[in-house]
Design a protein around this motif. Structure first.
Motif, PDB file in Angstrom:
ATOM      1  N   VAL A 109     -10.637  -2.897   9.761  1.00 32.02           N
ATOM      2  CA  VAL A 109      -9.382  -3.510   9.335  1.00 32.02           C
ATOM      3  C   VAL A 109      -8.218  -2.683   9.875  1.00 32.02           C
ATOM      4  CG1 VAL A 109     -10.388  -4.475   7.235  1.00 32.02           C
ATOM      5  CG2 VAL A 109      -9.325  -2.212   7.158  1.00 32.02           C
ATOM      6  N   ILE A 110      -7.033  -3.237   9.791  1.00 34.52           N
ATOM      7  CA  ILE A 110      -5.836  -2.535  10.249  1.00 34.52           C
ATOM      8  C   ILE A 110      -5.170  -1.849   9.061  1.00 34.52           C
ATOM      9  CG2 ILE A 110      -3.546  -2.801  11.290  1.00 34.52           C
ATOM     10  CD1 ILE A 110      -4.676  -5.242  12.786  1.00 34.52           C
ATOM     11  N   ASP A 111      -5.053  -0.521   9.157  1.00 32.23           N
ATOM     12  CA  ASP A 111      -4.366   0.267   8.122  1.00 32.23           C
ATOM     13  C   ASP A 111      -4.870  -0.078   6.723  1.00 32.23           C
ATOM     14  OD1 ASP A 111      -2.940   1.272  10.237  1.00 32.23           O
ATOM     15  OD2 ASP A 111      -1.114   0.149   9.818  1.00 32.23           O
ATOM     16  N   GLY A 112      -6.187  -0.034   6.552  1.00 30.65           N
ATOM     17  CA  GLY A 112      -6.770  -0.386   5.270  1.00 30.65           C
ATOM     18  C   GLY A 112      -6.310   0.487   4.122  1.00 30.65           C
ATOM     19  N   TRP A 113      -5.889   1.695   4.419  1.00 36.16           N
ATOM     20  CA  TRP A 113      -5.422   2.608   3.378  1.00 36.16           C
ATOM     21  C   TRP A 113      -4.174   2.073   2.686  1.00 36.16           C
ATOM     22  CZ3 TRP A 113      -0.947   3.769   6.004  1.00 36.16           C
ATOM     23  CH2 TRP A 113      -1.026   3.789   7.408  1.00 36.16           C
ATOM     24  N   ARG A 114      -3.431   1.204   3.358  1.00 32.50           N
ATOM     25  CA  ARG A 114      -2.271   0.596   2.700  1.00 32.50           C
ATOM     26  C   ARG A 114      -2.718  -0.304   1.548  1.00 32.50           C
ATOM     27  NH1 ARG A 114       0.494   0.394   8.107  1.00 32.50           N
ATOM     28  NH2 ARG A 114       2.262   1.822   7.883  1.00 32.50           N
ATOM     29  N   ALA A 115      -3.827  -1.004   1.741  1.00 28.64           N
ATOM     30  CA  ALA A 115      -4.348  -1.868   0.675  1.00 28.64           C
ATOM     31  C   ALA A 115      -4.821  -1.038  -0.518  1.00 28.64           C
ATOM     32  CB  ALA A 115      -5.496  -2.723   1.211  1.00 28.64           C
ATOM     33  N   PHE A 116      -5.138   0.218  -0.283  1.00 27.05           N
ATOM     34  CA  PHE A 116      -5.545   1.129  -1.360  1.00 27.05           C
ATOM     35  C   PHE A 116      -4.333   1.781  -2.036  1.00 27.05           C
ATOM     36  CE2 PHE A 116      -9.671   0.293  -0.070  1.00 27.05           C
ATOM     37  CZ  PHE A 116     -10.632   1.084  -0.693  1.00 27.05           C
ATOM     38  N   GLY A 117      -3.138   1.424  -1.589  1.00 28.67           N
ATOM     39  CA  GLY A 117      -1.927   1.919  -2.241  1.00 28.67           C
ATOM     40  C   GLY A 117      -1.341   3.174  -1.651  1.00 28.67           C
ATOM     41  N   HIS A 118      -1.702   3.501  -0.402  1.00 34.81           N
ATOM     42  CA  HIS A 118      -1.214   4.737   0.213  1.00 34.81           C
ATOM     43  C   HIS A 118      -0.309   4.420   1.403  1.00 34.81           C
ATOM     44  CE1 HIS A 118      -3.888   6.969  -2.362  1.00 34.81           C
ATOM     45  NE2 HIS A 118      -4.921   6.288  -1.915  1.00 34.81           N
ATOM     46  N   GLU A 119       0.765   5.169   1.522  1.00 34.77           N
ATOM     47  CA  GLU A 119       1.738   4.978   2.591  1.00 34.77           C
ATOM     48  C   GLU A 119       2.280   6.337   2.998  1.00 34.77           C
ATOM     49  OE1 GLU A 119       3.630   2.566   5.292  1.00 34.77           O
ATOM     50  OE2 GLU A 119       2.398   1.803   3.639  1.00 34.77           O
ATOM     51  N   PRO A 120       2.265   6.671   4.286  1.00 34.32           N
ATOM     52  CA  PRO A 120       2.822   7.962   4.708  1.00 34.32           C
ATOM     53  C   PRO A 120       4.315   8.022   4.417  1.00 34.32           C
ATOM     54  CG  PRO A 120       1.539   6.938   6.470  1.00 34.32           C
ATOM     55  CD  PRO A 120       1.735   5.901   5.417  1.00 34.32           C
ATOM     56  N   PRO A 121       4.828   9.187   4.058  1.00 38.35           N
ATOM     57  CA  PRO A 121       6.278   9.339   3.905  1.00 38.35           C
ATOM     58  C   PRO A 121       6.995   9.026   5.215  1.00 38.35           C
ATOM     59  CG  PRO A 121       5.109  11.225   2.968  1.00 38.35           C
ATOM     60  CD  PRO A 121       4.098  10.428   3.728  1.00 38.35           C
ATOM     61  N   ALA A 122       8.262   8.696   5.122  1.00 42.64           N
ATOM     62  CA  ALA A 122       9.050   8.369   6.313  1.00 42.64           C
ATOM     63  C   ALA A 122       8.971   9.496   7.322  1.00 42.64           C
ATOM     64  CB  ALA A 122      10.500   8.117   5.918  1.00 42.64           C
ATOM     65  N   GLY A 123       8.731   9.145   8.565  1.00 43.95           N
ATOM     66  CA  GLY A 123       8.675  10.128   9.634  1.00 43.95           C
ATOM     67  C   GLY A 123       7.321  10.796   9.807  1.00 43.95           C
TER      68      GLY A 123
END
Length: 345
Positions: free
Chosen positions: A117-131
């Motif tokens: 999948v594409i960026d599956g970690w986003r579906a788990f609720g994780h997002e890198p900080p800006a930058g």
């Protein structure tokens, strides 16, 4: 002595020939394989972690179940994608699993690998900080997780409940677990970083770089750089290093049926592009046990490591893989160790 472990990706699919047709099949058989592997003298049972795929996923129920059924075999992962993890929740789960195993947990972790999948970690609720990148996020998660299992406090205590407002650590704590964390490194630079962080090195059948030399020599160079960086960092304990190999001994009619033709073809490294990087894939070892043993005894990285993880065809079932592992224990590893001893001396 070189430790021998198996590494299962936990594939399952309802197709002809598969003996793991459901998610339940693969989990229950994984526990049984860990039990059987311990009985024939294998040192470790390791499980690959993937998300959004018909393979092993979150490892904690499996590891805890295997821990409750075994007593000596190491239990681990190869590897957990830290982009998906809540560090404190993972610290609690890891500590509990390690206590159930009486200190046998060996956790391989990393930034992750190309997935379904594409960026599956986003579906788990994780997002890198800006930058920052997802790789930065994985390392930040790793740092917090390691600090948590080392006993650092993260939440202020309620004085009415604890008598103090000091930062409280997660519970339970698992003594020694912090020294049993491995990083899956795909390059020499990452191996150096791993040593500087004080984590053990886990290197697979894939390196995401290529210098033109054979895979085992490039991996041996990676290991040497890791050990040099470890010594320079001045850590107060000795590191461990594992390498993975695809090894399929031809020992009977069934193994001949599945792998005999492949064993007649010369096995070579493969070079190609993966996730935007020119990568080198290690060869497979297929053939009679004595031939495999002699080839592994000449494998520079196997000789430099202290742990060899063998990828198993888990869809062929527990009994099939137990026979493969027993053949490696009896007929291959003694030859590998006989070559290691003189090199160390």
């Amino acid at each position: 002595m070189t430790k021998l472990g198996f590494l299962s990706f936990g594939h399952w699919q309802d197709v002809e020939g598969s003996r793991t047709r459901t998610g339940a099949d693969v989990l229950l058989q994984a526990v049984e394989l860990a039990v059987a592997a311990e009985e024939v003298g294998v040192d470790g049972a390791f499980f690959r972690v993937h998300h959004f795929a018909r393979q092993h996923a979150s490892p904690w129920p499996l590891l805890a179940a295997a821990a409750a059924r075994t007593s000596t075999i190491e239990l681990g992962t190869g590897v957990i994608d830290m982009r998906y993890e809540n560090p404190l929740a993972m610290a609690e789960l890891a500590a509990q699993t390690d206590l159930i195993s009486a200190g046998r947990l060996q956790l391989g972790i990393s930034r992750g690998s190309p997935e379904t999948v594409i960026d599956g970690w986003r579906a788990f609720g994780h997002e890198p900080p800006a930058g920052e990148s997802d790789a930065d996020m994985a390392r930040a998660h790793t740092d917090k997780f390691r600090r948590a299992i080392a006993g650092e406090g993260f939440a202020p205590g309620n004085p009415q409940m604890t008598g103090t407002g000091a930062l409280q650590p997660i519970q339970p704590q698992a003594p020694g677990l912090s020294e049993r964390i491995w990083w899956g490194a795909g390059t020499r630079a990452t191996a150096i970083w791993t040593a500087e962080q004080g984590m053990n090195l886990m290197s697979s059948t894939l390196l995401t770089e290529d210098t033109g030399v054979p895979f085992d020599e490039l991996q041996a160079e990676q290991i040497a750089m890791f050990r040099e960086a470890w010594a320079s960092a001045g850590h107060d304990h000795s590191p461990r290093v594992s390498v993975s190999r695809s090894i399929l001994p031809i020992i009977d009619d069934e193994t001949e049926y599945y792998f005999g033709i492949q064993g007649q073809v010369e096995q070579r490294d493969q070079v190609g592009m993966l996730d935007g990087s020119r990568s080198r894939f290690g060869r497979s070892y297929i053939g009679a046990p004595d031939i495999i043993a002699a080839e592994l005894a000449r494998d520079a990285a196997v000789q430099a490591a202290d742990t060899l993880l063998v990828t198993v065809p888990n869809q062929l079932g527990v009994e099939f893989n137990t026979r493969i592992l027993e053949a490696l224990v009896k007929h291959v590893m003694p030859v590998v160790d006989a070559e290691v001893a003189p090199s160390i001396a």
